[in-house]
Design a protein around this motif. Structure first.
Motif, PDB file in Angstrom:
ATOM      1  N   UNK A 148       0.514  -0.779  -0.170  1.00 43.98           N
ATOM      2  CA  UNK A 148       0.227   0.066   0.164  1.00 43.98           C
ATOM      3  C   UNK A 148       0.793   1.947   0.169  1.00 43.98           C
ATOM      4  N   UNK A 188       2.283   4.444  -1.303  1.00 45.22           N
ATOM      5  CA  UNK A 188       2.182   4.828  -2.422  1.00 45.22           C
ATOM      6  C   UNK A 188       3.220   5.217  -3.338  1.00 45.22           C
ATOM      7  N   UNK A 189       4.588   5.005  -3.203  1.00 46.68           N
ATOM      8  CA  UNK A 189       5.863   4.923  -4.055  1.00 46.68           C
ATOM      9  C   UNK A 189       5.716   3.828  -4.985  1.00 46.68           C
ATOM     10  N   UNK A 215       2.682   3.992  -7.305  1.00 49.59           N
ATOM     11  CA  UNK A 215       2.285   4.583  -7.723  1.00 49.59           C
ATOM     12  C   UNK A 215       3.891   4.343  -9.123  1.00 49.59           C
ATOM     13  N   UNK A 266       1.698   1.372 -10.952  1.00 49.39           N
ATOM     14  CA  UNK A 266       0.506   1.401 -12.189  1.00 49.39           C
ATOM     15  C   UNK A 266       0.841   2.680 -13.938  1.00 49.39           C
ATOM     16  N   UNK A 276      14.590   7.743  -4.954  1.00 49.70           N
ATOM     17  CA  UNK A 276      15.711   7.801  -3.755  1.00 49.70           C
ATOM     18  C   UNK A 276      14.507   6.683  -2.557  1.00 49.70           C
ATOM     19  N   UNK A 316       9.453   6.944  -9.322  1.00 54.72           N
ATOM     20  CA  UNK A 316       9.069   6.971  -8.534  1.00 54.72           C
ATOM     21  C   UNK A 316       8.754   8.686  -9.325  1.00 54.72           C
ATOM     22  N   UNK A 317       9.280   9.301 -10.102  1.00 53.99           N
ATOM     23  CA  UNK A 317       9.986  10.665 -10.568  1.00 53.99           C
ATOM     24  C   UNK A 317      10.152  10.766 -11.643  1.00 53.99           C
ATOM     25  N   UNK A 339       1.863  10.043 -24.185  1.00 54.17           N
ATOM     26  CA  UNK A 339       1.683  10.957 -22.756  1.00 54.17           C
ATOM     27  C   UNK A 339       2.603  10.599 -22.196  1.00 54.17           C
ATOM     28  N   UNK A 363      20.171  16.614  -6.177  1.00 53.55           N
ATOM     29  CA  UNK A 363      20.165  18.218  -5.965  1.00 53.55           C
ATOM     30  C   UNK A 363      19.041  17.639  -4.166  1.00 53.55           C
ATOM     31  N   UNK A 364      18.445  16.302  -3.865  1.00 51.85           N
ATOM     32  CA  UNK A 364      17.633  16.284  -2.753  1.00 51.85           C
ATOM     33  C   UNK A 364      18.638  15.628  -1.899  1.00 51.85           C
TER      34      UNK A 364
END
Lengths: 290, 512
Positions: free
Chosen positions: B250, B252-253, B256, B259, B417, B444-445, B464, B479-480
């Protein structure tokens, strides 16, 4: 609009990836008293450092009546937050006080006056009664939102699944927002595991006229978007309505019929709104159109 | 029988003697005892493990093997090694199909000189940490499942004695990862990796806690390949071997990533009626199965087969008719094991059939799509699934390089990450799967497509799905997280990561 606790760096580092239209970093209720300063610093650096892409960046600050409100506003304006959200708004004066602080901070940090927008959360009976005055108190105001938990406590009731206790407040807020020509955003649905009920509630508030809903978990984003995203059938119909209306305009005629039904101004406005939503939700792409 | 002139002419022509009852000592005498008595009298069951070891002819310095189908519930490796240590064996070479947390007691056997060399697919826990710190004089050799099968077949690994745990075995050696007679004490489903050992080892000892009646068919391992059977109290801890169906994440990462991956598959050009797929057991890759199921139903697409590590989620697709056949080298959960036992379109396969790198027909080569997870991916699409961000061995090569090389479209999924560590970076700690076999990275990104596959990038963009250069993803992570400090590696080589053909891909050094 996804709520992100302002004291959780793990959630802040990639809150934008789940596809919510806005992020609301919270310095208020989700942050304990002893972490207020740390959270403010954390959100400041997150806004300065992380590229949140197309997500609108909203920060819920502490009320000015607390020792933290002023410092919150200063830091968030300096960090370039797009929208400052004022919690527990009760009167138009609350907005004016907040606006004065924002303007002072904008001057201090060399930010164009008026760039920082505002959002007001109405979380009590007095706020609901004053909804229109609040909604029109400042040109910076882009939206008003309902905060249901505090509102229910204030009303001496509790939240129910069908939401009858919120019906008046929701209606009042939608009407005030529409009269003031700003957006209105519904409260959170806090049972993250009950997707069916989330969908039902979202359908209900969409029907009332809300522009969006607040969510507290990334998993709630998709169901909410699904409710707000027009179906392909609705999109096709909207396109036909607009085409018919353009045709009528070209002919110099004000009214036109489509499939035996009259197409007048409100129908055209609704069709335009459908397409706006369709583009925003990426249900269709402009370049895809024939 | 008339023994006329023609009879003797025929004998002469064939250069054969005439049949005389009882004459040929190689033929067994007809034995009228009932089967139940025969099973009791003439079986391969040996009274003790020590006895079986003696009979097997095991010597110091020889190579012994195990399978890892009991995963972290395995009792066999530790039981056998404790016994061999007690019996005074030294310098043994271990070639298990993989090792896990539960095998920490091997540390003592390495220190005491009982074990001198290990070849495995993976290693975890305290043993892995000790190896990373320089426990062994000889570096640990890591092979993929297909690479191991080929090395065994080509005698690069010569297994002298294989010790193979089984959930059930009949008195003549037909062994299975489940039981058809009542309740098994524990089940593991497929014995895919063990089948190669059984086939090529000089001597095969099956260890079981469940002797069942003859014939234990359909069998995972044929009696033809088994020399001795030893009864043990339990082959493993059932609750750690497998439980229920692997649960959906469950997180969310994960959802995502799953999906997005499903969308990538749908628009990749490899989503057509009759396509084939493999998905892993990690949170995200498992969830892909769920999202893909919805897309298959919506677009009325069916898969001809699913391969691999089979999960309950994949079994569901088989039962719903969305997938026609399952090829199962390893069952990941109880639902998969139950299905293997009960569904005739759920076929057990061995590691050679699965992934032998020298066989055009190996199942991995028939894959359209594989979804693989990763610890780290670098900007050349090289993947690490073996060493952690701290440089410590903590994973397994598994079928990663095999399926990536075999599948027409290899998709690697990985968060950008994990905590404070970037997972997409300029260089991975250890190259396990070379980037030239990896086609798409889903984080995820964002999605990155290997520049070697411009047609795939084009198809995704047309649908798309935003494609981001992998360098940009790496920069976004850095960067993070900032740039991690270099790891404190020493000069000693503690691990050798080989490619499918046994060539050396990368070295793992000790940590100081």
């Amino acid at each position: 609009m996804l709520f992100v606790p302002g004291n959780n760096p793990g959630m802040m580092s990639d809150a934008h990836i789940y596809g919510s239209d806005a992020l609301m970093f919270d310095l208020e209720d989700s942050v304990t008293l002893r972490e207020k300063d740390a959270a403010r610093l954390l959100v400041y650096h997150a806004l300065k450092t992380i590229h949140y892409g197309d997500c609108e960046r909203v920060v819920r600050v502490n009320p000015l009546s607390t020792p933290f409100g002023k410092a919150d506003i200063e830091a968030m304006v300096a960090a370039g937050a797009q929208v400052i959200r004022l919690p527990k708004t009760e009167t138009a004066q609350d907005i004016l006080d907040m606006e004065a602080e924002i303007e002072r901070a904008e001057k201090q940090f060399g930010i164009p006056i008026g760039q920082t927008r505002m959002m007001a959360a109405i979380e009590g009976a007095l706020g609901v009664v004053n909804a229109y005055a609040i909604a029109t108190a400042s040109p910076r105001l882009v939206a008003i939102a309902l905060g249901a938990e505090d509102y229910c406590a204030n009303l001496k009731t509790s939240r129910s699944l069908e939401g009858s206790e919120l019906l008046y407040a929701r209606g009042a807020i939608v009407v005030a927002a529409r009269a003031a020509r700003i957006d209105c955003i519904d409260t959170v649905f806090s049972d993250v595991n009950n997707e069916d009920q989330l969908i039902k509630e979202t359908q209900a508030i969409k029907q009332l006229g809300f522009d969006g809903k607040s969510v507290i978990n990334p998993r709630q984003i998709k169901p909410v978007h699904r409710v707000f995203t027009p179906t392909q059938k609705e999109i096709a119909k909207a396109n036909r309505i607009l085409a018919a209306s353009r045709e009528a305009e070209a002919r110099g005629s004000g009214v036109v019929a489509l499939d035996g039904k009259m197409i007048d101004r409100p129908v055209v406005i609704r069709a335009e709104r459908t397409l706006e939503l369709a583009y925003a939700s990426r249900a269709v792409f402009e370049e895809d159109e024939v | 029988m008339t023994q006329d002139q023609a009879f003797y002419t025929a004998l002469n022509a064939l250069n054969k003697a005439a049949y005389v009852p009882g004459e040929n000592p190689r033929l067994y005498d007809k034995d009228p005892v009932p089967l139940k008595n025969r099973m009791a009298r003439e079986n391969k069951i040996v009274e003790s493990l020590e006895k079986a070891v003696e009979l097997s002819g095991l010597q110091n310095g020889m190579t012994i093997s195990f399978h890892h189908h009991f995963r972290d519930g395995d009792h066999i490796v530790n039981l056998v090694m404790d016994t061999l240590a007690r019996m005074g064996f030294r310098d043994l070479r271990l070639a298990p199909s993989s090792l896990s947390d539960v095998h920490a007691p091997l540390i003592q056997h390495i220190k005491n000189g009982v074990i001198s060399h290990i070849e495995t697919s993976g290693c975890r826990g305290a043993l892995a940490k000790a190896v990373s710190q320089g426990l062994m004089d000889d570096p640990m050799v890591f092979r993929s499942h297909g690479g191991r099968a080929a090395a065994i077949e080509e005698d690069e690994i010569h297994i002298d004695v294989a010790f193979l745990g089984a959930s059930s075995c009949d008195p003549f050696g037909n062994a299975n990862g489940y039981s058809r007679e009542g309740e098994e004490k524990s089940m593991c489903g497929s014995l895919g990796y063990a089948r190669v050992d059984a086939q090529y080892a000089d001597s095969v000892i099956v260890l079981t806690d469940n002797i069942v009646g003859y014939p234990n068919v359909p069998f995972g391992i044929s009696q033809r390949l088994v020399d001795y059977i030893v009864c043990v109290d339990d082959v493993g801890d059932a609750s750690k071997i497998m439980t229920g169906a692997t649960r959906f994440s469950t997180n969310p990462h994960d959802l995502m990533i799953a999906e997005m991956t499903s969308n990538v598959i749908v628009h990749s050009g490899y989503f057509y009626e009759g396509f084939s797929l493999q998905t892993g057991s990690g949170g995200a890759s498992l969830a892909v199965t769920r999202f893909l199921r919805e897309a298959m139903i919506e677009k009325n697409i069916h898969a001809s087969f699913a391969l691999g590590g089979i999960t309950g989620a994949m079994v569901k697709l088989l039962e719903e008719g969305l997938v026609s056949r399952l090829l199962d080298v390893q069952s990941f959960d109880l639902d998969a094991a139950q299905s293997l036992k009960n569904n005739r379109f759920h076929q057990q396969i061995d590691a050679n059939y699965y992934a032998n790198p020298y066989r055009r027909g190996a199942a991995v080569n028939q894959l359209d799509v594989v979804v693989l997870s990763a610890l780290e991916v670098d900007t050349s699409f090289n993947v690490n699934v073996l060493t952690g961000s701290d440089g410590v061995i903590r994973g397994a090569v598994g079928g990663h390089p095999d399926t990536a090389a075999g599948a027409s479209l290899a998709i690697v999924v990985c968060p950008l990450m994990r905590g404070r560590m970037p997972c997409v970076r300029d260089h991975v700690n250890t190259i396990v799967t070379p980037g030239n076999t990896v086609d798409v990275l889903v984080t995820d990104q964002g999605i990155a497509v290997n520049p070697r596959r411009p047609e795939v990038a084009e198809r995704l963009e047309k649908a798309h799905l935003k494609v981001t250069p992998i360098e940009e993803l790496a920069r976004r992570a850095e960067r993070i997280t900032g740039k991690p400090d270099p790891l404190p590696f020493g000069d000693k080589v503690v691990g050798i990561c080989t490619y499918r053909d046994g060539s050396v891909l990368d070295l793992i050094r000790n940590l100081t």
